[in-house]
Design a protein around this motif. Structure first.
Motif, short mmCIF file in Angstrom:
data_model
loop_
_atom_site.label_atom_id
_atom_site.label_comp_id
_atom_site.label_asym_id
_atom_site.label_seq_id
_atom_site.Cartn_x
_atom_site.Cartn_y
_atom_site.Cartn_z
N GLY A 12 1.14 1.33 -3.68
CA GLY A 12 0.40 2.17 -3.66
C GLY A 12 -1.04 1.81 -3.68
N GLU A 13 -1.41 0.27 -3.56
CA GLU A 13 -2.94 -0.27 -3.79
C GLU A 13 -2.99 -1.12 -2.36
N GLY A 14 -4.01 -1.47 -1.94
CA GLY A 14 -4.28 -2.45 -0.81
C GLY A 14 -5.02 -3.44 -1.36
N CYS A 15 -5.44 -4.46 -0.70
CA CYS A 15 -6.50 -5.72 -0.76
C CYS A 15 -7.76 -5.10 -0.35
N THR A 16 -8.70 -5.34 -0.92
CA THR A 16 -9.97 -5.19 -0.43
C THR A 16 -10.76 -6.54 0.01
N GLU A 17 -10.47 -7.37 -0.96
CA GLU A 17 -11.22 -8.83 -0.48
C GLU A 17 -10.44 -9.71 -1.20
N ILE A 18 -10.71 -11.06 -0.92
CA ILE A 18 -9.97 -12.27 -1.53
C ILE A 18 -11.34 -13.16 -1.92
N ASP A 19 -11.62 -13.34 -3.32
CA ASP A 19 -12.64 -13.93 -3.66
C ASP A 19 -12.48 -15.52 -3.23
N ASP A 20 -13.66 -16.07 -3.59
CA ASP A 20 -13.69 -17.51 -3.20
C ASP A 20 -12.61 -18.21 -4.10
N ASP A 21 -12.48 -18.04 -5.14
CA ASP A 21 -11.41 -18.78 -5.93
C ASP A 21 -9.94 -18.26 -5.53
N GLY A 22 -9.74 -17.49 -4.67
CA GLY A 22 -8.51 -17.22 -4.07
C GLY A 22 -7.78 -15.85 -4.68
N ALA A 23 -8.80 -15.35 -5.87
CA ALA A 23 -8.09 -14.10 -6.41
C ALA A 23 -8.34 -12.88 -5.68
N VAL A 24 -7.26 -11.93 -5.43
CA VAL A 24 -7.08 -10.68 -4.89
C VAL A 24 -7.71 -9.55 -5.51
N ARG A 25 -8.73 -9.14 -4.70
CA ARG A 25 -9.15 -7.89 -5.20
C ARG A 25 -8.33 -6.35 -4.55
N PRO B 219 0.76 -1.26 0.00
CA PRO B 219 -0.03 0.02 0.09
C PRO B 219 0.69 1.18 0.06
N GLN B 220 2.07 1.43 0.66
CA GLN B 220 2.84 2.34 0.61
C GLN B 220 3.83 2.39 -0.64
N GLU B 221 4.42 3.61 -0.93
CA GLU B 221 5.21 3.67 -2.27
C GLU B 221 6.39 3.00 -2.45
N ARG B 222 6.76 2.09 -1.12
CA ARG B 222 8.28 1.62 -0.98
C ARG B 222 8.11 0.63 -0.16
N LEU B 223 9.26 -0.23 -0.19
CA LEU B 223 9.48 -1.55 0.75
C LEU B 223 9.90 -1.34 2.02
N THR C 14 -7.75 -1.94 -4.22
CA THR C 14 -8.12 -0.82 -4.17
C THR C 14 -8.55 -0.38 -5.57
N ASN C 15 -7.62 -0.50 -6.36
CA ASN C 15 -7.94 0.12 -7.83
C ASN C 15 -8.85 -0.65 -8.65
N GLY C 16 -9.37 -1.94 -8.16
CA GLY C 16 -10.41 -2.56 -8.90
C GLY C 16 -9.72 -3.57 -9.59
N ALA C 17 -8.33 -3.70 -9.78
CA ALA C 17 -7.61 -4.83 -10.41
C ALA C 17 -7.92 -6.21 -9.83
N VAL C 18 -7.73 -7.25 -10.40
CA VAL C 18 -7.81 -8.59 -9.80
C VAL C 18 -6.58 -9.27 -9.96
N LEU C 19 -6.12 -9.82 -9.08
CA LEU C 19 -4.69 -10.87 -9.17
C LEU C 19 -5.10 -12.13 -8.90
N PRO C 20 -5.21 -13.21 -9.87
CA PRO C 20 -5.45 -14.38 -9.65
C PRO C 20 -4.24 -15.02 -8.66
N ALA C 21 -4.73 -15.92 -7.94
CA ALA C 21 -3.60 -16.38 -6.76
C ALA C 21 -3.99 -17.81 -6.32
N ASP C 22 -3.24 -18.69 -6.05
CA ASP C 22 -3.44 -20.00 -5.71
C ASP C 22 -3.51 -19.92 -4.01
N MET C 23 -2.65 -18.76 -3.59
CA MET C 23 -2.39 -18.68 -2.03
C MET C 23 -2.09 -17.26 -2.08
N VAL C 24 -2.45 -16.52 -0.68
CA VAL C 24 -2.37 -15.30 -0.47
C VAL C 24 -1.69 -15.14 0.90
#
Lengths: 401, 117
Positions: free
Chosen positions: A201-214, A170-174, A216-226
């Protein structure tokens, strides 16, 4: 039975306090109460050696069972202190049993912050590490939420196992809370070089049932594991209920004592005055846990001294061993020492002309010299000297005790 | 299937001698460190605060001269850290967390210093 020392929490701090009480000569009863079943263990390997197959989860106990018998330390593992009766100097366990104390040490640690919904793994306990390793076997794509130490160590380990990793920060650097921007950028580039992807600069708003990570900018990252490593909350509920002061941790004085002279707090859960932080500090590190435990033990044995140890910490990611000493926040001048391109360099941080911190990548000598220089106020080295690799930091630190 | 195969359970015999001369011998699994072998068996003279990360210099040992040539060369980090031990380093000083136990070290003797912290 005579009232002895009761220690709430059997992590690194609680364990070390029990051990140091004995080495300092304390002869009374010592009871170490820990929530997790099993013997007290080290946490650093959970995100380091154990994720690389170098250490086994069942081989990271701090000491074998026989040690506690020999030292006459009573272990109450898998148990929890629910309440403190300060007037009676007694704590109560979950089953209602009361334990009297001469001194009570709160070494209750911290708990991981959690994402709003379900679906993510966390890493703090041996059990959580076992779950993470199990899931990692079958996973191909990981999303790590949080670009701090835990998140990046997990990302590096999973990448080494040829998993595809995306880190969401979520921040701009590690590692923003702990290191300066030069180090953040070096680690970002190193991770990218190994195939890790980043979303800043983005956070995670929710994790879908299939594991994908939503995000804050609306993007969806598919994932097997979070895996989420998004910081901690100090465990201060016992102190709050007992009417002790809590502000980002259990508030203690320079002797690590709460307002109740019979109750101390140390380690991740304690907020203490630190000249290195220029105010109150709460540090999550082995160094802080161990050094505060010793300070507590000396106080109980009649040799109180203000806690004044230099903070240091380390992380291992890919080929980089990062060692940090001091607290760099608030620096007004930074100089680089060594060769960034060769992966062997230190960043030295100054404030008002004084050396306040050094972050070293694969330069252990700078780190060690820094411990002495910073403990002594950081007044004996100038930024020009620190930037000059020909200038011997070790020699400059040598005459300082 | 597991991510990592378990370490072999073969062992080598390592002897830990305290500064007072008290001697303890244990069978230490190959692939683990001399530090781990000491800590797990309750050798109190080995403290190992950092758990084997080569950053605290509290698992300092003096290696019996006969076994010195059998050890892998020191990494620079260990060499630096040995400058930070409580009891001053000697030519046969090592950090025991950095000595991996191999079959060829069977019978090795290490001496622990008077204090680590």
């Amino acid at each position: 039975m005579a009232a002895g020392v009761v220690i709430a929490g059997a992590g690194q701090a609680g364990f070390q306090a029990a051990f140091s009480l004995r080495t300092e000569g304390y002869a009374g009863p010592i009871t170490l109460v820990g929530e997790e079943a099993g013997l007290p263990y080290q946490r650093p390997p959970l995100s380091k050696g154990c994720l690389h197959g170098k250490q086994e989860l069942d081989e990271i106990d701090l000491r074998p069972a026989a040690f506690y018998e020999k030292q006459n330390i009573t272990l109450r593992m898998g148990e929890r202190i629910l309440a403190i009766d300060r007037d009676a100097r007694r704590v109560y366990l979950a089953d209602g049993e009361g334990l009297e104390y001469e001194y009570l040490l709160l070494a209750t640690g911290a708990s991981n912050r959690r994402l709003a919904g379900p679906g993510a793994l966390y890493l703090r306990t041996r059990q959580e590490a076992a779950m993470l390793l199990t899931e990692l076997e079958a996973a191909e794509r990981l999303v790590v939420v949080g670009g701090g130490f835990i998140g990046l160590e997990v990302a590096a380990a999973a990448t080494a196992l040829e998993r595809k990793v995306t880190v969401v920060e979520p921040q701009e650097r590690l590692m923003q809370r702990a290191v300066g921007p030069i180090i953040s950028e070096y680690f970002r580039a190193m991770h990218v070089g190994h195939g890790v992807e980043f979303v800043f600069g983005e956070g995670c708003t929710e994790i879908d049932d299939d594991g994908a990570v939503r995000l804050t900018n609306g993007a969806v990252l598919p994932a097997d594991m979070v895996v989420a490593g998004i910081g901690v909350t100090p465990r201060a509920e016992l102190a709050v209920a007992a009417g002790l002061s809590v502000a980002n941790g259990i508030v203690v004085d320079e002797y690590l004592r709460t307002a109740d002279e019979r109750i101390y707090a140390i380690g991740d859960c304690a907020s203490f005055p630190s000249r290195f932080a220029g105010g109150m500090a709460r540090l999550e590190s082995v160094q802080n846990a161990v050094d505060q435990a010793r300070c507590f033990a000396e106080a109980v044995c009649g040799r109180p001294r203000p806690y004044d140890a230099v903070p240091w910490f380390w992380t291992d990611q890919f080929e980089a061993k990062l060692q940090m000493v001091g607290i760099s926040q608030g620096f007004d001048c930074e100089v680089t020492r060594g060769d960034i391109g060769a992966g062997k360099f230190s960043v030295c941080y100054f404030r008002e002309g004084r050396l306040i911190a050094i972050d070293s990548v694969n330069r252990p000598a700078d780190h060690l010299a820094g411990r002495k220089l910073i403990a002594h106020g950081g007044t004996t080295v100038t930024p020009e000297q620190a930037a000059d690799v020909e200038f011997d930091l070790k020699a400059a630190a040598q005459y300082l005790v | 299937m597991s991510l990592f195969s378990r370490k072999p359970k073969e062992t080598a015999s390592i002897t830990y001698v305290s500064h007072t001369g008290a001697s303890q011998t244990f069978d230490v699994p190959l692939g683990t460190s001399v530090m781990e072998g000491g800590v797990r068996n309750g050798v109190e003279e080995i403290v190992a605060e950092c758990g084997g990360a080569c950053i605290c210099a509290t698992c300092h040992v003096f290696v019996d001269e006969a076994y010195l040539p059998l050890l892998d060369a020191m990494e620079p980090g260990e060499n630096e850290m040995l400058g930070n031990t409580l009891v001053k380093r000697r030519p046969n000083s090592r950090l025991s967390c950095q000595i991996q136990v191999t079959k060829s070290l069977d019978g090795m003797v290490v001496h622990t210093p008077e204090a680590q912290v």
